[in-house]
Scaffold this motif. Structure first.
Motif, PDB file in Angstrom:
ATOM      1  N   GLU A  22      66.161 115.732 -20.163  1.00 19.04           N
ATOM      2  CA  GLU A  22      66.496 115.532 -21.571  1.00 19.04           C
ATOM      3  C   GLU A  22      65.320 115.861 -22.475  1.00 19.04           C
ATOM      4  N   ALA A  23      64.103 115.681 -21.969  1.00 17.13           N
ATOM      5  CA  ALA A  23      62.918 115.983 -22.771  1.00 17.13           C
ATOM      6  C   ALA A  23      62.857 117.459 -23.132  1.00 17.13           C
ATOM      7  N   TRP A  24      63.315 118.328 -22.214  1.00 18.43           N
ATOM      8  CA  TRP A  24      63.348 119.758 -22.541  1.00 18.43           C
ATOM      9  C   TRP A  24      64.374 120.020 -23.633  1.00 18.43           C
ATOM     10  N   VAL A  25      65.545 119.411 -23.518  1.00 13.78           N
ATOM     11  CA  VAL A  25      66.608 119.628 -24.507  1.00 13.78           C
ATOM     12  C   VAL A  25      66.133 119.182 -25.885  1.00 13.78           C
ATOM     13  N   ASP A  26      65.500 118.014 -25.958  1.00  8.38           N
ATOM     14  CA  ASP A  26      65.004 117.504 -27.238  1.00  8.38           C
ATOM     15  C   ASP A  26      63.994 118.479 -27.857  1.00  8.38           C
ATOM     16  N   ALA A  27      63.080 118.982 -27.036  1.00  5.90           N
ATOM     17  CA  ALA A  27      62.052 119.893 -27.544  1.00  5.90           C
ATOM     18  C   ALA A  27      62.655 121.230 -27.966  1.00  5.90           C
ATOM     19  N   ALA A  28      63.562 121.772 -27.161  1.00  3.05           N
ATOM     20  CA  ALA A  28      64.147 123.090 -27.448  1.00  3.05           C
ATOM     21  C   ALA A  28      65.085 123.048 -28.645  1.00  3.05           C
ATOM     22  N   ALA A  29      65.727 121.898 -28.881  1.00  2.00           N
ATOM     23  CA  ALA A  29      66.670 121.773 -29.999  1.00  2.00           C
ATOM     24  C   ALA A  29      65.981 121.427 -31.309  1.00  2.00           C
ATOM     25  N   ASP A  30      64.701 121.144 -31.282  1.00  2.00           N
ATOM     26  CA  ASP A  30      63.947 120.849 -32.503  1.00  2.00           C
ATOM     27  C   ASP A  30      63.967 122.087 -33.408  1.00  2.00           C
ATOM     28  N   PRO A  31      64.404 121.963 -34.662  1.00  2.00           N
ATOM     29  CA  PRO A  31      64.435 123.135 -35.552  1.00  2.00           C
ATOM     30  C   PRO A  31      63.111 123.879 -35.640  1.00  2.00           C
ATOM     31  N   ALA A  32      62.013 123.162 -35.491  1.00  3.14           N
ATOM     32  CA  ALA A  32      60.705 123.820 -35.564  1.00  3.14           C
ATOM     33  C   ALA A  32      60.480 124.765 -34.393  1.00  3.14           C
ATOM     34  N   ALA A  33      61.190 124.531 -33.293  1.00  8.01           N
ATOM     35  CA  ALA A  33      61.028 125.368 -32.101  1.00  8.01           C
ATOM     36  C   ALA A  33      61.974 126.561 -32.093  1.00  8.01           C
ATOM     37  N   LEU A  34      62.888 126.645 -33.063  1.00  8.18           N
ATOM     38  CA  LEU A  34      63.914 127.682 -33.040  1.00  8.18           C
ATOM     39  C   LEU A  34      63.340 129.103 -33.000  1.00  8.18           C
ATOM     40  N   PRO A  35      62.350 129.450 -33.833  1.00 10.93           N
ATOM     41  CA  PRO A  35      61.810 130.818 -33.747  1.00 10.93           C
ATOM     42  C   PRO A  35      61.297 131.163 -32.360  1.00 10.93           C
ATOM     43  N   LEU A  36      60.519 130.260 -31.779  1.00  7.82           N
ATOM     44  CA  LEU A  36      59.984 130.490 -30.436  1.00  7.82           C
ATOM     45  C   LEU A  36      61.097 130.643 -29.418  1.00  7.82           C
ATOM     46  N   MET A  37      62.101 129.771 -29.479  1.00  3.76           N
ATOM     47  CA  MET A  37      63.167 129.796 -28.487  1.00  3.76           C
ATOM     48  C   MET A  37      64.002 131.064 -28.596  1.00  3.76           C
TER      49      MET A  37
END
Length: 207
Positions: A22-37
């Motif tokens: 779940e920690a990965w999902v929380d980090a990847a779904a963070d709007p701040a991470a969207l460009p990187l993802m």
């Protein structure tokens, strides 16, 4: 009665063995991470197409294999184009993003001699596609409507890729298929679930 989406999701979960933390999902779904993802996702689609083409050239004597790989490469390139479109719509500029340890870690377990090398590469392909599907499903409800619909649509096509890779591996592996799946699963699960120094589409959760 379970619908086809539920059946596919259950099949993927059984094949993968270990779920994404779940920690990965929380980090990847963070709007701040969207460009990187999105940049890393585009890289993953491009790499998937490249891998399919490389195998197509390497094993061109196998007609069914090359036909499947040709279709896979076309679809992966189409997905790459679609991700880039979503990047443009959001004003996300392209930048170089180093890959995570995931693909390199899986490559280390691939045998060097044929036909073991072919079998392992196909199984690795199945795991990469299955993990992608699982993460599309996990992210879909956490993203905005447009991107969520896009990822939900990718789930179906990438699930077909998983099934194609596994079917091809079964045709070449014979009795060793399950043993090789188990060996590669052990490595894949570690790479996808243990803390990672970099957040990527196929990384473990942030350390």
């Amino acid at each position: 009665m379970a619908d086809s989406h539920d059946i596919v999701t259950a099949e993927l979960a059984e094949f993968l063995g270990a779920a994404t933390p779940e920690a990965w999902v929380d980090a990847a779904a963070d709007p701040a991470a969207l460009p990187l993802m999105l940049i890393d996702h585009a890289n993953c689609e491009k790499k998937a197409a490249s891998t399919a083409l490389a195998m197509l050239f390497r094993y061109e004597e196998h007609e069914q294999l090359t036909e499947r790989l040709s279709r896979l490469a076309r679809e992966e390139l189409r997905h790459f184009e679609q991700v880039r479109r979503h990047m443009r719509l959001r004003g996300i500029e392209w930048q170089r993003v180093p890959a995570s340890r995931y693909a390199a870690g899986l490559a280390e377990i691939v045998r060097r001699n044929e036909p073991g090398r072919l079998v392992d590469r196909l199984i690795v392909g199945a795991f990469i596609e299955a993990r992608s599907c699982e993460r599309f499903a996990l992210l879909t409800p956490r993203l905005d409507d447009e991107l969520g619909r896009f990822y939900g649509g990718l789930l179906a096509s990438e699930a077909r890729h998983f099934q194609h890779y596994l079917e091809l591996a079964r045709g070449f592996a014979g009795d060793e298929l399950e043993a090789r799946i188990d060996a590669i699963r052990t490595v894949e699960n570690r790479l996808a679930t243990e803390p990672d120094t970099e957040l990527r589409f196929h990384s473990g959760p942030p350390a």
